[in-house]
Each structure stands twice: as C-alpha cells, then as structure tokens.
Write an enzyme that holds these catalytic residues in place. Sequence first.
Site, PDB file in Angstrom:
ATOM      1  N   GLU A  57      -2.586   1.531   3.596  1.00  0.00           N
ATOM      2  CA  GLU A  57      -1.893   0.670   4.555  1.00  0.00           C
ATOM      3  C   GLU A  57      -1.986   1.265   5.956  1.00  0.00           C
ATOM      4  O   GLU A  57      -1.793   2.472   6.152  1.00  0.00           O
ATOM      5  CB  GLU A  57      -0.422   0.528   4.151  1.00  0.00           C
ATOM      6  N   LYS A  65       0.671  -8.588   6.197  1.00  0.00           N
ATOM      7  CA  LYS A  65       1.894  -8.349   5.424  1.00  0.00           C
ATOM      8  C   LYS A  65       2.921  -9.440   5.729  1.00  0.00           C
ATOM      9  O   LYS A  65       3.187  -9.748   6.899  1.00  0.00           O
ATOM     10  CB  LYS A  65       2.448  -6.964   5.789  1.00  0.00           C
ATOM     11  N   CYS A  82       2.125  -1.928   0.400  1.00  0.00           N
ATOM     12  CA  CYS A  82       3.359  -1.162   0.240  1.00  0.00           C
ATOM     13  C   CYS A  82       4.441  -1.938  -0.516  1.00  0.00           C
ATOM     14  O   CYS A  82       4.231  -2.356  -1.649  1.00  0.00           O
ATOM     15  CB  CYS A  82       3.828  -0.728   1.628  1.00  0.00           C
TER      16      CYS A  82
END
Length: 339
Positions: free
Chosen positions: A45, A127, A161
């Site tokens: 990430e 995200k 994540c």
Amino acid sequence: MPTAYRVAAVQAEPVWLDIDATVDKTIALIADAADQGAALVAFPETWIPGYPLFLWLGPVAGQMPYIARYHANSMTVDGKHLTAIRQAARRHGITVAIGYSEKDHGSLYMSQSVIGPDGDVVLHRRKLKPTHVERSLFGESDGSHLKVVDTPLGRLGALNCWEHLQPLNKYAMYAQHEQVHIASWPAFGLYKGIAYSLGAEANMAVTQTYALEGGCFVVAPTQVLSAESVEIFASTDEQRALLTPGSGCSRVYGPDGSLLSKALDEHTEGLAIADIDLSFIDLAKNAADPAGHYAKPDATRLLHDNRPKNAVVTPGGPAGPLFPDLDDLSDEPAVAVTG
C-alpha cells in the site's frame, strides 16, 4: 490461460518521500521478480512514495512540513513515473500490481493499479475509505472501485489494508469470482506493542481469512521500516517510541488458507514467492463458496452499487482514456527516472 504460475509479494522499504528513487527501486524489484520466474509481482500500500507514517505521530500542525513533500512525490496516472513502471512490466513480460499515492490535481488517493505484461493497465482503483487519520490526507472512492477483472492470469482483484476488515467489501469481491487477490499493506511497525490491531499478527490473520472465505489465492506485500528511516518521521523520543524498525511480513496464502510462501525475516528485503495453481480453487470452493452454493440469499443479500459517483457530471461524448497508450509514447525504456 495458464492455471499454474509463480507469484511474488514484495517485502521492502521504499525510499521514503522520494518518488524518483522509489520508482527506480520498483523497476529493479520488477526485474528481480521476473528473473526468479514470477508471472505476477505485487507491491505494498502506498509503496510510492511510502506510507505516510507522519499522520499517526502527533497533531495536525506537526504534519504540515510533510504535506507539500508528500503531494510533490505522489504519482499521476499519466505521468512519467507510472509510464516507466508500465514500460518495465512490458519489458520483462510480467504482471505488476503497484500501490501508490495517486495525485489528481489537488487531491490524493490511496490507489492500486494492475499492469499487464504488455504494459496496459487492466485494473485501477482507489481505497474506498481511508482509515482513521489517513482521511486527513486522502480522498475516498466509490463502489465502482470494488472490482475484479479478467486477465491472462485469471480473475484478479485488489484491496488496501483495512479494506480487508470490511465484510461487505470482501463479499462484493468474492461474488465476482476472484481467483487471485492482492492484499496490499504498509509497514507493521506502527504502535507495535500498543495497538494489537495494527500489528502483523492480526492483519495477517485477516489476510488468511480472506483467502479462506474467498476461496482464492492472496498475495500480500508489506513495507519494511529501517532504524535510520524512523528519524525521517520522528523528532522526539515520544514519537520514536511509536515506530518499530522491521515489521515486514509479506505472505502468499492458498484458497484453503494455507501459507504457501517462505517467511522472510521482518527486517529483510526480498520477495515472498510461491507457485500457485488455480485448479485448487475448485477443491476449496467445493467445501465452501460463500457467494455461491454456500450462500443464503433468502436470508441475507448484499447491495453493491458499482456505478461511478463523480462530483461533476458533464453531458456529452465519452471521456478520453485514463491511461495513455504506451505505443503512443517514446519507445525508449525508462529504466531510471531520477533527474
């Protein structure tokens, strides 16, 4: 389409807050993965320009010296840095899943792009909701960014994540019959010994659960933090106590939840490598397919709105392509972008 091939999860330290040097390192790691026979290599990430650890170390006022630098070292989708990575993927004939801070004019997003062996971007996503203090730096996306795509390596998808802690996010991915999943993570040295949920043990348990629930292979890259680099972010002993060097924990899991890769030392840079065979997915899903024969739609169902939501809607012709065609750019390989 091959059913058996090799995958690699990067475990390495970015050159923190330095886009040029980190892209150079990215290209070297792509070459290393290809030399070791990998058909797919995945990066952590916000690998470029490194996870913004400064967000977690104190008041917002103390973050201000980092903000402009982070913006300046974030990639654009049509810039020379991502182009260089795409050229490297094509040069080595390897699929690359890259995590980065994406700069879109005045906003940043925690993005992932999957680049095919021909250099074309086959998947691009942001995200959905940055976690906790990440929301002070990054914007959000929408349900169109929960997607799985067909590739020569099977059906590929990606999340960042703690998107892996959202049950509905995961179910939306499972329902698209994902075969290989990229689970990108930062370094796990933040608040070590203080917040269990931020550590490697808890987050690798979530990653393993994704493989088992989804009946898919999961490639999980992570970042490493060196003792020297702690000083980039920490200026007081109180801040240094919140960062622990090491904490790399890259893994590859099988569709039955088994660990397929050899564990690297948490301080060591390298590649967690595994040979996978997509035909094993049928065996795993024969036992449990949560979005298939094991589902109970009469009891519970998910509404997944996959329509893009834009702040401005402009009637008219279709927008141009998000990513430029590599064949329209220079044929000179951008091996290094420094300078």
